[in-house]
Design a protein around this motif. Structure first.
Motif, PDB file in Angstrom:
ATOM      1  N   PHE A 116      -1.578 -21.027  -8.297  1.00  0.00           N
ATOM      2  CA  PHE A 116      -0.273 -20.199  -8.627  1.00  0.00           C
ATOM      3  C   PHE A 116      -0.982 -18.718  -8.001  1.00  0.00           C
ATOM      4  O   PHE A 116      -1.908 -18.523  -7.500  1.00  0.00           O
ATOM      5  CB  PHE A 116      -0.250 -19.806  -9.992  1.00  0.00           C
ATOM      6  N   VAL A 117       0.346 -18.093  -7.532  1.00  0.00           N
ATOM      7  CA  VAL A 117       0.013 -16.593  -6.978  1.00  0.00           C
ATOM      8  C   VAL A 117       0.625 -15.743  -8.143  1.00  0.00           C
ATOM      9  O   VAL A 117       1.727 -15.709  -8.637  1.00  0.00           O
ATOM     10  CB  VAL A 117       0.720 -16.521  -5.627  1.00  0.00           C
ATOM     11  N   PHE A 118      -0.085 -14.904  -8.386  1.00  0.00           N
ATOM     12  CA  PHE A 118       0.247 -13.923  -9.559  1.00  0.00           C
ATOM     13  C   PHE A 118       0.376 -12.460  -8.716  1.00  0.00           C
ATOM     14  O   PHE A 118      -0.478 -11.910  -8.389  1.00  0.00           O
ATOM     15  CB  PHE A 118      -0.842 -13.751 -10.509  1.00  0.00           C
ATOM     16  N   VAL A 119       1.592 -12.091  -8.598  1.00  0.00           N
ATOM     17  CA  VAL A 119       2.219 -10.726  -7.735  1.00  0.00           C
ATOM     18  C   VAL A 119       2.129  -9.644  -8.838  1.00  0.00           C
ATOM     19  O   VAL A 119       2.867  -9.712  -9.814  1.00  0.00           O
ATOM     20  CB  VAL A 119       3.350 -10.961  -6.989  1.00  0.00           C
ATOM     21  N   SER A 120       1.393  -8.718  -8.473  1.00  0.00           N
ATOM     22  CA  SER A 120       1.465  -7.481  -9.189  1.00  0.00           C
ATOM     23  C   SER A 120       2.774  -6.986  -9.355  1.00  0.00           C
ATOM     24  O   SER A 120       3.504  -7.050  -8.418  1.00  0.00           O
ATOM     25  CB  SER A 120       0.393  -6.453  -8.990  1.00  0.00           C
ATOM     26  N   GLY A 121       3.062  -6.004 -10.217  1.00  0.00           N
ATOM     27  CA  GLY A 121       4.377  -5.422 -10.135  1.00  0.00           C
ATOM     28  C   GLY A 121       4.568  -4.488  -8.930  1.00  0.00           C
ATOM     29  O   GLY A 121       3.455  -3.701  -8.560  1.00  0.00           O
ATOM     30  N   CYS A 122       5.533  -4.691  -8.389  1.00  0.00           N
ATOM     31  CA  CYS A 122       6.093  -3.917  -6.966  1.00  0.00           C
ATOM     32  C   CYS A 122       6.944  -2.746  -7.139  1.00  0.00           C
ATOM     33  O   CYS A 122       7.745  -2.894  -8.166  1.00  0.00           O
ATOM     34  CB  CYS A 122       6.473  -4.988  -5.993  1.00  0.00           C
ATOM     35  N   LEU A 123       6.748  -1.730  -6.609  1.00  0.00           N
ATOM     36  CA  LEU A 123       7.629  -0.628  -6.337  1.00  0.00           C
ATOM     37  C   LEU A 123       8.567  -0.575  -5.254  1.00  0.00           C
ATOM     38  O   LEU A 123       7.869  -1.152  -4.293  1.00  0.00           O
ATOM     39  CB  LEU A 123       6.915   0.744  -6.746  1.00  0.00           C
ATOM     40  N   GLY A 124       9.468   0.248  -5.164  1.00  0.00           N
ATOM     41  CA  GLY A 124      10.219   0.469  -3.912  1.00  0.00           C
ATOM     42  C   GLY A 124       9.496   1.470  -3.105  1.00  0.00           C
ATOM     43  O   GLY A 124      10.469   2.498  -2.458  1.00  0.00           O
ATOM     44  N   LEU A 125       8.290   1.299  -2.948  1.00  0.00           N
ATOM     45  CA  LEU A 125       7.681   2.264  -1.727  1.00  0.00           C
ATOM     46  C   LEU A 125       7.769   1.728  -0.344  1.00  0.00           C
ATOM     47  O   LEU A 125       7.426   0.561  -0.374  1.00  0.00           O
ATOM     48  CB  LEU A 125       6.224   2.310  -2.236  1.00  0.00           C
ATOM     49  N   ILE A 126       7.915   2.617   0.522  1.00  0.00           N
ATOM     50  CA  ILE A 126       7.797   2.175   2.007  1.00  0.00           C
ATOM     51  C   ILE A 126       6.228   2.245   2.299  1.00  0.00           C
ATOM     52  O   ILE A 126       5.302   3.027   1.886  1.00  0.00           O
ATOM     53  CB  ILE A 126       8.473   3.283   2.862  1.00  0.00           C
ATOM     54  N   PRO A 127       5.843   0.907   2.694  1.00  0.00           N
ATOM     55  CA  PRO A 127       4.363   0.771   2.911  1.00  0.00           C
ATOM     56  C   PRO A 127       3.592   1.766   3.817  1.00  0.00           C
ATOM     57  O   PRO A 127       2.586   2.310   3.473  1.00  0.00           O
ATOM     58  CB  PRO A 127       4.328  -0.633   3.541  1.00  0.00           C
ATOM     59  N   GLU A 128       4.326   2.289   4.760  1.00  0.00           N
ATOM     60  CA  GLU A 128       3.755   3.353   5.757  1.00  0.00           C
ATOM     61  C   GLU A 128       3.602   4.726   5.151  1.00  0.00           C
ATOM     62  O   GLU A 128       2.634   5.373   5.679  1.00  0.00           O
ATOM     63  CB  GLU A 128       4.645   3.202   7.160  1.00  0.00           C
TER      64      GLU A 128
ATOM     65  N   ARG B 287      12.247   3.469 -10.507  1.00  0.00           N
ATOM     66  CA  ARG B 287      13.568   3.188 -11.246  1.00  0.00           C
ATOM     67  C   ARG B 287      13.420   1.830 -11.649  1.00  0.00           C
ATOM     68  O   ARG B 287      13.992   1.313 -12.548  1.00  0.00           O
ATOM     69  CB  ARG B 287      14.947   3.348 -10.264  1.00  0.00           C
ATOM     70  N   ILE B 288      12.687   0.922 -10.943  1.00  0.00           N
ATOM     71  CA  ILE B 288      12.396  -0.483 -11.052  1.00  0.00           C
ATOM     72  C   ILE B 288      11.036  -0.896 -10.642  1.00  0.00           C
ATOM     73  O   ILE B 288      10.540  -0.353  -9.707  1.00  0.00           O
ATOM     74  CB  ILE B 288      13.546  -1.311 -10.338  1.00  0.00           C
ATOM     75  N   GLU B 289      10.436  -1.960 -11.434  1.00  0.00           N
ATOM     76  CA  GLU B 289       9.175  -2.715 -11.129  1.00  0.00           C
ATOM     77  C   GLU B 289       9.388  -4.044 -11.213  1.00  0.00           C
ATOM     78  O   GLU B 289       9.915  -4.462 -12.220  1.00  0.00           O
ATOM     79  CB  GLU B 289       8.124  -2.110 -11.678  1.00  0.00           C
ATOM     80  N   VAL B 290       8.994  -4.975 -10.490  1.00  0.00           N
ATOM     81  CA  VAL B 290       9.278  -6.270 -10.532  1.00  0.00           C
ATOM     82  C   VAL B 290       7.630  -7.056 -10.106  1.00  0.00           C
ATOM     83  O   VAL B 290       7.111  -6.725  -9.301  1.00  0.00           O
ATOM     84  CB  VAL B 290      10.236  -6.702  -9.413  1.00  0.00           C
ATOM     85  N   GLU B 291       7.374  -7.995 -10.889  1.00  0.00           N
ATOM     86  CA  GLU B 291       6.276  -8.735 -10.774  1.00  0.00           C
ATOM     87  C   GLU B 291       6.753 -10.205 -10.784  1.00  0.00           C
ATOM     88  O   GLU B 291       8.071 -10.457 -11.270  1.00  0.00           O
ATOM     89  CB  GLU B 291       5.158  -8.583 -11.810  1.00  0.00           C
ATOM     90  N   CYS B 292       5.672 -11.192 -10.307  1.00  0.00           N
ATOM     91  CA  CYS B 292       6.328 -12.564 -10.280  1.00  0.00           C
ATOM     92  C   CYS B 292       5.089 -13.524 -10.262  1.00  0.00           C
ATOM     93  O   CYS B 292       3.967 -12.970  -9.987  1.00  0.00           O
ATOM     94  CB  CYS B 292       7.288 -12.810  -9.077  1.00  0.00           C
ATOM     95  N   ILE B 293       5.479 -14.613 -10.510  1.00  0.00           N
ATOM     96  CA  ILE B 293       4.343 -15.846 -10.435  1.00  0.00           C
ATOM     97  C   ILE B 293       5.161 -16.803  -9.425  1.00  0.00           C
ATOM     98  O   ILE B 293       6.058 -17.238  -9.795  1.00  0.00           O
ATOM     99  CB  ILE B 293       4.062 -16.355 -11.784  1.00  0.00           C
ATOM    100  N   ALA B 294       4.294 -17.355  -8.639  1.00  0.00           N
ATOM    101  CA  ALA B 294       4.946 -18.339  -7.525  1.00  0.00           C
ATOM    102  C   ALA B 294       3.937 -19.505  -7.628  1.00  0.00           C
ATOM    103  O   ALA B 294       2.630 -19.254  -8.163  1.00  0.00           O
ATOM    104  CB  ALA B 294       4.875 -17.755  -6.144  1.00  0.00           C
ATOM    105  N   ALA B 295       4.454 -20.685  -7.431  1.00  0.00           N
ATOM    106  CA  ALA B 295       3.486 -21.826  -7.201  1.00  0.00           C
ATOM    107  C   ALA B 295       3.200 -22.164  -5.812  1.00  0.00           C
ATOM    108  O   ALA B 295       4.056 -21.786  -5.073  1.00  0.00           O
ATOM    109  CB  ALA B 295       4.421 -23.314  -7.783  1.00  0.00           C
ATOM    110  N   LEU B 296       1.906 -22.544  -5.734  1.00  0.00           N
ATOM    111  CA  LEU B 296       1.462 -22.721  -4.317  1.00  0.00           C
ATOM    112  C   LEU B 296       1.806 -24.328  -3.774  1.00  0.00           C
ATOM    113  O   LEU B 296       1.652 -25.049  -4.990  1.00  0.00           O
ATOM    114  CB  LEU B 296      -0.218 -22.614  -4.554  1.00  0.00           C
TER     115      LEU B 296
END
Length: 172
Positions: free
Chosen positions: A73-85, A163-172
């Motif tokens: 599995f891949v466990f992705v931490s909570g992501c915010l709407g930030l511009i990476p740069e 305003r929002i944060e999203v995390e997810c779990i994905a199958a490899l």
């Protein structure tokens, strides 16, 4: 079962445990009634967990990884709407932040060797549950059918006043 009688004949132990009785036969049971079963375990061995990092998504804001690969599995931490740069929000609107969150998540999934179609579970945290419909419209564009299982919550606050944060779990 007479627990009072049992208590008087045996010491009592407290705790949590797991007992496997695979293949065991009990008095009065036939082979058809006593079938062995498989036990799935998840290893906690640190050598089987791999941190995932990409510069195409914002860096972690604390002592955590963008994602961890472990146990298929891949466990992705909570992501915010930030511009990476820049490390700044794309805008104050929940729509723009949702788009950016999902783009950031997509880059982390890609760096992990998977895609949106591999996602099996998401958790959405909203600063305002009244944004649910707006978020759903955008979210639906990213996840093919069948959509992942999901939970959505309104929370008291999010990091950096997101305003929002999203995390997810994905199958490899």
């Amino acid at each position: 079962m007479d627990f009072a009688a049992l208590r008087s004949r045996a010491p009592v132990a407290f705790g949590v445990g797991c007992v496997s009785i695979a293949g065991a036969k009990f008095r009065g049971s036939s082979p058809a009634q006593s079938k062995p079963f498989a036990c799935l375990s998840i290893s906690t061995d640190a050598s089987i967990k791999e941190a995932v990092h990409t510069d195409k998504a914002p860096a972690a804001l604390g002592p955590y990884s963008q994602a961890i690969k472990a146990n298929n599995f891949v466990f992705v931490s909570g992501c915010l709407g930030l511009i990476p740069e820049t490390g700044k929000f794309v805008s104050e609107s929940v729509e723009d932040q949702t788009e950016q969150v999902l783009k950031n998540m997509g880059e982390i999934l890609k760096a992990s060797g998977v895609s949106y179609s591999s996602v099996v579970k998401t958790t959405i945290l909203l600063a305002d549950l009244n944004d649910f419909k707006k978020v759903n419209e955008i979210y639906g564009k990213y996840f093919p059918s069948p959509a992942p299982a999901r939970a959505t919550y309104q929370v008291a606050a999010l990091p950096m006043n997101a305003r929002i944060e999203v995390e997810c779990i994905a199958a490899l």
